[in-house]
Each structure stands twice: as structure tokens, then as C-alpha cells.
Design an enzyme around this catalytic site. Structure first.
Site, PDB file in Angstrom:
ATOM      1  N   THR A   1      -1.538   8.333  12.765  1.00 17.56           N
ATOM      2  CA  THR A   1      -0.961   8.470  14.110  1.00 17.56           C
ATOM      3  C   THR A   1      -2.081   8.519  15.150  1.00 17.56           C
ATOM      4  O   THR A   1      -3.252   8.784  14.806  1.00 17.56           O
ATOM      5  CB  THR A   1      -0.127   9.767  14.228  1.00 17.56           C
ATOM      6  OG1 THR A   1      -1.015  10.882  14.089  1.00 17.56           O
ATOM      7  CG2 THR A   1       0.975   9.832  13.171  1.00 17.56           C
TER       8      THR A   1
ATOM      9  N   SER B   1       0.620  12.249   7.482  1.00 18.59           N
ATOM     10  CA  SER B   1      -0.755  12.514   7.939  1.00 18.59           C
ATOM     11  C   SER B   1      -1.489  13.387   6.924  1.00 18.59           C
ATOM     12  O   SER B   1      -2.695  13.217   6.689  1.00 18.59           O
ATOM     13  CB  SER B   1      -0.736  13.247   9.291  1.00 18.59           C
ATOM     14  OG  SER B   1       0.034  12.546  10.225  1.00 18.59           O
TER      15      SER B   1
ATOM     16  N   GLU C   1      -0.664   3.659  10.051  1.00 18.46           N
ATOM     17  CA  GLU C   1      -2.111   3.565   9.807  1.00 18.46           C
ATOM     18  C   GLU C   1      -2.862   4.755  10.415  1.00 18.46           C
ATOM     19  O   GLU C   1      -4.014   4.639  10.849  1.00 18.46           O
ATOM     20  CB  GLU C   1      -2.684   2.253  10.370  1.00 18.46           C
ATOM     21  CG  GLU C   1      -1.931   1.039   9.900  1.00 18.46           C
ATOM     22  CD  GLU C   1      -2.730   0.120   8.992  1.00 18.46           C
ATOM     23  OE1 GLU C   1      -2.135  -0.776   8.428  1.00 18.46           O
ATOM     24  OE2 GLU C   1      -3.949   0.326   8.844  1.00 18.46           O
TER      25      GLU C   1
ATOM     26  N   PHE D   1       0.866  -1.187   0.000  1.00 15.99           N
ATOM     27  CA  PHE D   1       0.000   0.000   0.000  1.00 15.99           C
ATOM     28  C   PHE D   1       0.899   1.232   0.000  1.00 15.99           C
ATOM     29  O   PHE D   1       1.553   1.538   1.008  1.00 15.99           O
ATOM     30  CB  PHE D   1      -0.830  -0.081   1.296  1.00 15.99           C
ATOM     31  CG  PHE D   1      -1.856   0.976   1.509  1.00 15.99           C
ATOM     32  CD1 PHE D   1      -3.127   0.852   0.961  1.00 15.99           C
ATOM     33  CD2 PHE D   1      -1.583   2.072   2.310  1.00 15.99           C
ATOM     34  CE1 PHE D   1      -4.104   1.815   1.201  1.00 15.99           C
ATOM     35  CE2 PHE D   1      -2.547   3.041   2.558  1.00 15.99           C
ATOM     36  CZ  PHE D   1      -3.811   2.908   2.002  1.00 15.99           C
TER      37      PHE D   1
ATOM     38  N   GLU E   1       4.548   9.881   1.473  1.00  8.29           N
ATOM     39  CA  GLU E   1       5.642  10.533   0.726  1.00  8.29           C
ATOM     40  C   GLU E   1       6.459  11.382   1.694  1.00  8.29           C
ATOM     41  O   GLU E   1       6.012  11.649   2.818  1.00  8.29           O
ATOM     42  CB  GLU E   1       5.056  11.417  -0.374  1.00  8.29           C
ATOM     43  CG  GLU E   1       4.282  10.617  -1.404  1.00  8.29           C
ATOM     44  CD  GLU E   1       3.826  11.461  -2.581  1.00  8.29           C
ATOM     45  OE1 GLU E   1       4.245  12.637  -2.690  1.00  8.29           O
ATOM     46  OE2 GLU E   1       3.049  10.925  -3.388  1.00  8.29           O
ATOM     47  N   PRO E   2       7.626  11.865   1.242  1.00  3.81           N
ATOM     48  CA  PRO E   2       8.482  12.649   2.138  1.00  3.81           C
ATOM     49  C   PRO E   2       7.743  13.775   2.876  1.00  3.81           C
ATOM     50  O   PRO E   2       7.969  13.996   4.044  1.00  3.81           O
ATOM     51  CB  PRO E   2       9.558  13.194   1.199  1.00  3.81           C
ATOM     52  CG  PRO E   2       9.670  12.144   0.137  1.00  3.81           C
ATOM     53  CD  PRO E   2       8.281  11.594  -0.047  1.00  3.81           C
ATOM     54  N   ASN E   3       6.851  14.500   2.205  1.00  7.61           N
ATOM     55  CA  ASN E   3       6.141  15.571   2.916  1.00  7.61           C
ATOM     56  C   ASN E   3       4.646  15.320   2.992  1.00  7.61           C
ATOM     57  O   ASN E   3       3.852  16.249   3.135  1.00  7.61           O
ATOM     58  CB  ASN E   3       6.425  16.919   2.239  1.00  7.61           C
ATOM     59  CG  ASN E   3       7.867  17.317   2.464  1.00  7.61           C
ATOM     60  OD1 ASN E   3       8.339  17.354   3.607  1.00  7.61           O
ATOM     61  ND2 ASN E   3       8.589  17.547   1.380  1.00  7.61           N
TER      62      ASN E   3
ATOM     63  N   LEU F   1       1.208   4.954  -0.045  1.00  5.40           N
ATOM     64  CA  LEU F   1       0.539   6.245   0.143  1.00  5.40           C
ATOM     65  C   LEU F   1       1.531   7.331   0.589  1.00  5.40           C
ATOM     66  O   LEU F   1       1.573   8.421   0.022  1.00  5.40           O
ATOM     67  CB  LEU F   1      -0.571   6.070   1.196  1.00  5.40           C
ATOM     68  CG  LEU F   1      -1.394   7.295   1.573  1.00  5.40           C
ATOM     69  CD1 LEU F   1      -2.234   7.766   0.389  1.00  5.40           C
ATOM     70  CD2 LEU F   1      -2.338   6.966   2.742  1.00  5.40           C
TER      71      LEU F   1
ATOM     72  N   ARG G   1      10.621 -16.289  40.101  1.00  6.86           N
ATOM     73  CA  ARG G   1      11.341 -15.599  41.199  1.00  6.86           C
ATOM     74  C   ARG G   1      10.356 -15.243  42.308  1.00  6.86           C
ATOM     75  O   ARG G   1       9.698 -14.212  42.274  1.00  6.86           O
ATOM     76  CB  ARG G   1      12.026 -14.339  40.657  1.00  6.86           C
ATOM     77  CG  ARG G   1      13.194 -14.694  39.732  1.00  6.86           C
ATOM     78  CD  ARG G   1      13.911 -13.466  39.232  1.00  6.86           C
ATOM     79  NE  ARG G   1      14.406 -12.622  40.331  1.00  6.86           N
ATOM     80  CZ  ARG G   1      15.020 -11.469  40.124  1.00  6.86           C
ATOM     81  NH1 ARG G   1      15.214 -11.035  38.906  1.00  6.86           N
ATOM     82  NH2 ARG G   1      15.446 -10.747  41.153  1.00  6.86           N
TER      83      ARG G   1
HETATM   84  C1  LIG Z   1       7.601   1.020  10.009  1.00 11.50           C
HETATM   85  C2  LIG Z   1       6.689   1.857   9.191  1.00 11.50           C
HETATM   86  C3  LIG Z   1       5.924   1.269   8.197  1.00 11.50           C
HETATM   87  C4  LIG Z   1       5.103   2.049   7.385  1.00 11.50           C
HETATM   88  N1  LIG Z   1       4.395   1.441   6.366  1.00 11.50           N
HETATM   89  C5  LIG Z   1       3.691   2.209   5.500  1.00 11.50           C
HETATM   90  C6  LIG Z   1       3.055   1.627   4.346  1.00 11.50           C
HETATM   91  O1  LIG Z   1       3.109   0.412   4.136  1.00 11.50           O
HETATM   92  N2  LIG Z   1       2.406   2.449   3.491  1.00 11.50           N
HETATM   93  C7  LIG Z   1       2.327   3.798   3.689  1.00 11.50           C
HETATM   94  O2  LIG Z   1       1.747   4.492   2.854  1.00 11.50           O
HETATM   95  N3  LIG Z   1       2.919   4.400   4.776  1.00 11.50           N
HETATM   96  C8  LIG Z   1       3.597   3.627   5.670  1.00 11.50           C
HETATM   97  N4  LIG Z   1       4.217   4.212   6.759  1.00 11.50           N
HETATM   98  C9  LIG Z   1       4.115   5.652   6.957  1.00 11.50           C
HETATM   99  C10 LIG Z   1       3.142   6.022   8.074  1.00 11.50           C
HETATM  100  O3  LIG Z   1       1.836   5.740   7.690  1.00 11.50           O
HETATM  101  C11 LIG Z   1       3.377   7.509   8.405  1.00 11.50           C
HETATM  102  O4  LIG Z   1       4.578   7.554   9.132  1.00 11.50           O
HETATM  103  C12 LIG Z   1       2.233   8.090   9.211  1.00 11.50           C
HETATM  104  O5  LIG Z   1       1.116   8.279   8.399  1.00 11.50           O
HETATM  105  C13 LIG Z   1       2.584   9.454   9.848  1.00 11.50           C
HETATM  106  O6  LIG Z   1       3.082  10.319   8.891  1.00 11.50           O
HETATM  107  P1  LIG Z   1       4.482  11.072   9.133  1.00 11.50           P
HETATM  108  O7  LIG Z   1       5.456  10.051   9.594  1.00 11.50           O
HETATM  109  O8  LIG Z   1       4.791  11.857   7.923  1.00 11.50           O
HETATM  110  O9  LIG Z   1       4.223  12.030  10.347  1.00 11.50           O
HETATM  111  P2  LIG Z   1       3.611  13.517  10.292  1.00 11.50           P
HETATM  112  O10 LIG Z   1       2.327  13.495   9.571  1.00 11.50           O
HETATM  113  O11 LIG Z   1       4.667  14.445   9.818  1.00 11.50           O
HETATM  114  O12 LIG Z   1       3.333  13.769  11.824  1.00 11.50           O
HETATM  115  C14 LIG Z   1       4.365  14.113  12.749  1.00 11.50           C
HETATM  116  C15 LIG Z   1       3.687  14.342  14.100  1.00 11.50           C
HETATM  117  O13 LIG Z   1       2.754  15.430  14.001  1.00 11.50           O
HETATM  118  C16 LIG Z   1       1.450  14.984  14.368  1.00 11.50           C
HETATM  119  N5  LIG Z   1       0.469  15.572  13.456  1.00 11.50           N
HETATM  120  C17 LIG Z   1       0.558  15.684  12.111  1.00 11.50           C
HETATM  121  N6  LIG Z   1      -0.550  16.231  11.608  1.00 11.50           N
HETATM  122  C18 LIG Z   1      -1.383  16.445  12.649  1.00 11.50           C
HETATM  123  C19 LIG Z   1      -2.689  17.002  12.772  1.00 11.50           C
HETATM  124  N7  LIG Z   1      -3.403  17.412  11.723  1.00 11.50           N
HETATM  125  N8  LIG Z   1      -3.225  17.089  14.007  1.00 11.50           N
HETATM  126  C20 LIG Z   1      -2.546  16.657  15.093  1.00 11.50           C
HETATM  127  N9  LIG Z   1      -1.300  16.134  15.035  1.00 11.50           N
HETATM  128  C21 LIG Z   1      -0.727  16.019  13.834  1.00 11.50           C
HETATM  129  C22 LIG Z   1       1.479  13.467  14.188  1.00 11.50           C
HETATM  130  O14 LIG Z   1       0.496  12.844  14.996  1.00 11.50           O
HETATM  131  C23 LIG Z   1       2.894  13.141  14.594  1.00 11.50           C
HETATM  132  O15 LIG Z   1       2.989  13.031  15.977  1.00 11.50           O
HETATM  133  C24 LIG Z   1       5.020   3.437   7.593  1.00 11.50           C
HETATM  134  C25 LIG Z   1       5.774   4.045   8.610  1.00 11.50           C
HETATM  135  C26 LIG Z   1       6.610   3.280   9.391  1.00 11.50           C
HETATM  136  C27 LIG Z   1       7.440   3.955  10.448  1.00 11.50           C
END
Ligand SMILES: Cc1cc2nc3c(=O)[nH]c(=O)nc-3n(C[C@H](O)[C@H](O)[C@H](O)COP(=O)(O)OP(=O)(O)OC[C@H]3O[C@@H](n4cnc5c(N)ncnc54)[C@H](O)[C@@H]3O)c2cc1C
Length: 376
Positions: free
Chosen positions: A360, A131, A358, A122, A126-128, A124, A266
Site C-alpha cells: 500500500t 501488509s 504491491e 504470485f 492471505e485473509p489476515n 502471497l 467544446r
Molecule cells: C485487485 C487486487 C489484486 C491483487 N493481486 C495480488 C496478487 O496477485 N498476489 C498477492 O499476493 N496479493 C495480491 N493482492 C493483495 C494486495 O497485495 C493486498 O491487498 C495489499 O498487500 C494490502 O494488504 P491488505 O489488503 O490486507 O491491507 P492491510 O494490510 O490490512 O491494510 C489496511 C490498511 O492499513 C494500512 N496499514 C497496514 N499496515 C500498516 C503499517 N504497518 N503502517 C501503516 N499503515 C498500515 C494499509 O496501508 C491500508 O491502508 C491484490 C489485491 C487486489 C485488491
């Protein structure tokens, strides 16, 4: 709602428990240390029909119930997180086809996904755009009967071993960007795998960058219509979050099992009230996680209106519980908890990802609050 398991569900739960106890339980530390996708676990699951839990019966699946998948995956994660994500990611990867695919797409992919002949992923994030899915920059541009995809995805689970991945990309129609889902097969020219992440936990699962350079796919690989991508992703994640509740409950149970066995060995520890209270709190919160996850799964299976709120609540509660329980398990074992001689440090490292992927846990709180406030 009265929760009752079918005989078949209980049979599967017990079958998977036995499989894990006898064939997988000695391996998780090794899988964690090797940091390589566990091909033998995939084969074991395929041979024993476990991938059938992610597909509807018409295409080789079991009963098509999310509750069955939750029961099975909890038993797996009780022993090994890297093994549970082999099944969990198959479910997430298959979900766009299961939930939104047309007949042609379903008959092409789902029987292979159910048998384990095909792996799905799946794509979805990307770097930026984690969420904030709308910030994605991957694009698909129409060209005759095809679409040409350019962009890159990161942190994609098992994309390096997947036979098919659902890729979300923006399609511009009349000056407006519309998120759209495409099925992209392994080996399609222009599709390549970049960096493999070095991770804190879930090390046996591969998490990779996926690069799309003029990847040409036919229009028939589009899932749903132009602009359905956002809804498809949300539907897959709503389902996936309940499954993650099951995974987190299993992991927490594994940590409690290890802590209890240690304390039983223990007697001086077993007499300490602080240790007794820690075990009691762990057990109580695990039971609550399990109950909420099963309730959410039943609501999903019964298509009840509030299943999205329950999906978010089960993910939030069970995954926060997994963090608390695994941290307590390390504490109960003292220096042994910090040592790789015991499994609880691995459980604690593995637990953290549940609060991030899935959606945060902060995003889950937003979903729950929005649903509450929108109610009349
Ligand atoms: C081991 C692993 C496996 C993964 N597998 C997949 C995969 O198979 N497919 C896929 O597509 N993705 C995958 N991901 C990505 C994962 O879904 C994202 O890391 C996740 O969606 C969070 O996005 P981000 O890391 O960019 O954090 P960000 O969105 O940058 O968030 C950073 C922090 O800010 C908070 N935050 C951000 N926006 C808001 C908001 N609107 N309100 C309140 N708080 C907010 C977040 O809760 C978090 O604490 C994986 C990630 C990991 C680590």
C-alpha cells in the site's frame, strides 16, 4: 544520471502504441463489462513478443531491462488496465524465478513465460496477512523428498489461469517459522481455486482465492533456501513497484488524453480558465510521474544502492497522481465524466488499486522514511 533510451526501447514503445491503438483501443469497455480474463489479449501479446520484456535474454527475453518493461506497459495502460495487468502480473509472477531461481527452474519455466506459452502468478496475500506478511498461516511441512503445503491465499491475480505460481509458506525449522517460496504447477493435486472477487476496477483481470489441501511438491520446487521467502517477495515487489509506476503513469495519460479531446470538442469549455488549469495540473503531474518512474527503473537496472527508495517513491507518486488525474478528468467532463459513454469513469475506478497492491502507499511511505533515517 542521464536518461537515454536505446533505439530498441523506442522501437518497442512505438510498436506497442500502434498495437494498442489499432487492435485493443476499441475493446477496454467490453473487457471491463465482461469481467473475464482477456484470453485474446494474452494471445496478441504472446504473438507480438511482449512477454519477452519480463525475462532475461538468456531464456528468450528481450534486453532484461526494467526501463523497457516500463515503457511498454505505460503504452498498454494508456488504453486498457486489464490488458496491462496481463503483462504486469506475468512480470510479478516470473520475478521470483528471474531473480532467485536456480538454473533448472529458470530453464524449465522462463522460456515458456517469455513466449506466453506459460502464465505465472504470485501467491502471497492471505485473509489476515496483507501488509503484515509475517502473519501468514500457510504451511509447508517436509515429508521425505517432498513438502506438503496447506493453507489459503486470497486476492491472487490470475491464479485461475496461471500455469505456475510462486507460493509463500512457513516452514518450521527447530521451532522457528521461516517464510519459504515454492513453485506450484497448475493441476497439482490438492490445489484449487475458490472465490472470484467482484471488483471496483481492473474487472477484466481475475482475482481469486487459492486453496492448498495437502499439495505435495518436490524439494526441487523450492526457490532459494528455507527462510529466503521474505527476501524473495520483497525483491519481486521492489521490481514490481516501479512497473506499477509505469502502469499508473500510462493510465493517467489515457485519462488526460480523453479529457483533452473532450475539451477540444467544446470550445466553451476550452475557454474556461478552471478547465485549462485542471489540464495543466494533470499534464505537469504526469510528466513528473514519468520522470520519477524512469529514474527509478534506471537505478534498478544499474543496481544503484538507493533503488529501493526510488522504487517506493515512484509507486507512491505515480499512483497518487493517477488517482488525482482520473478524478480531475471525470470533473472536467461533468456528467459525461460520470457516464459509461466515456472512458474516464473506468480510468478512475481502475486507478484506485494502484495505491493498494504491491504494497500500500502507506507502506511505501514507511520504506522511504526508513531509508532516509537510516542514512548516515
Ligand atoms: C485487485 C487486487 C489484486 C491483487 N493481486 C495480488 C496478487 O496477485 N498476489 C498477492 O499476493 N496479493 C495480491 N493482492 C493483495 C494486495 O497485495 C493486498 O491487498 C495489499 O498487500 C494490502 O494488504 P491488505 O489488503 O490486507 O491491507 P492491510 O494490510 O490490512 O491494510 C489496511 C490498511 O492499513 C494500512 N496499514 C497496514 N499496515 C500498516 C503499517 N504497518 N503502517 C501503516 N499503515 C498500515 C494499509 O496501508 C491500508 O491502508 C491484490 C489485491 C487486489 C485488491
Amino acid at each position: 544520471m542521464d536518461l537515454q533510451f536505446t533505439e530498441e526501447q523506442l522501437l518497442w514503445k512505438n510498436k506497442v502504441r500502434e498495437l494498442m491503438e489499432h487492435q485493443v483501443a476499441p475493446c477496454p469497455a467490453e473487457i471491463d463489462a465482461n469481467e473475464v480474463f482477456p484470453e485474446d489479449i494474452k494471445e496478441l501479446f504472446a504473438k507480438n513478443g511482449l512477454f519477452r520484456t519480463v525475462v532475461q535474454p538468456e531464456y528468450g527475453g528481450l534486453d532484461g531491462k526494467l526501463l523497457t518493461l516500463c515503457l511498454v506497459i505505460e503504452e498498454i495502460n494508456r488504453f486498457c488496465s486489464a490488458s496491462s495487468i496481463v503483462l504486469g502480473n506475468q512480470s510479478l509472477g516470473a520475478a521470483p524465478i528471474v531473480l532467485w531461481g536456480n538454473e533448472e527452474q529458470r530453464s524449465k519455466y522462463l522460456p515458456g513465460i517469455a513466449s506466453g506459452e506459460l502464465l505465472a502468478s504470485f501467491s502471497l496475500t492471505e485473509p489476515n496477512a496483507g501488509s503484515d506478511v509475517g502473519a501468514m498461516t500457510t504451511r509447508a511441512v517436509a515429508d521425505g523428498d517432498d513438502y506438503v503445503i496447506n493453507g489459503n491465499k486470497i486476492f491472487i491475480t490470475h491464479a485461475n489461469v496461471a500455469d505456475v505460481q510462486t507460493v509463500f509458506a512457513k516452514v518450521n525449522v527447530d521451532g522457528k517459522d521461516r517464510v519459504t517460496a515454492f513453485l506450484v504447477d497448475k493441476g497439482t493435486p490438492g490445489l484449487s481455486i475458490g472465490n472470484k472477487e467482484k471488483k471496483m476496477g481492473f474487472r477484466g483481470s481475475s482475482t481469486v482465492e487459492v486453496i492448498f489441501e495437502d499439495v505435495r511438491v518436490s524439494k526441487s520446487s523450492m526457490v532459494g533456501n528455507i527462510g529466503d521467502g521474505f527476501r524473495i517477495a520483497l525483491d519481486a515487489l521492489d521490481k514490481g513497484r516501479i512497473m506499477v509506476g509505469g502502469m499508473a503513469t500510462g493510465l493517467a495519460q489515457g485519462a488526460l488524453d480523453a479529457a483533452t479531446a473532450y475539451v477540444q470538442e467544446r470550445s466553451s469549455l476550452a475557454r474556461q480558465q478552471t478547465i485549462q488549469f485542471a489540464l495543466a495540473d494533470m499534464e505537469t503531474s504526469i510528466q513528473a510521474s514519468r520522470a520519477l518512474t524512469h529514474k527509478a527503473a534506471c537505478k534498478y537496472d544499474d543496481k544503484e544502492k538507493d533503488h529501493i527508495r526510488f522504487s517506493a517513491m515512484s509507486k507512491l507518486f505515480a499512483t497518487d497522481t493517477a488517482m488525482t488525474v482520473t478524478s480531475s478528468a471525470v470533473q472536467v467532463l461533468g456528467y459525461d465524466g460520470f457516464s459509461k459513454e466515456y472512458p474516464v469513469e473506468r480510468y478512475m475506478r481502475d486507478a484506485k488499486i494502484f495505491t493498494i497492491f504491491e504494497g500500500t502507499n502507506e507502506v511505501q511511505r514507511l520504506v522511504i522514511a526508513r531509508d532516509l533515517l537510516e542514512q548516515k
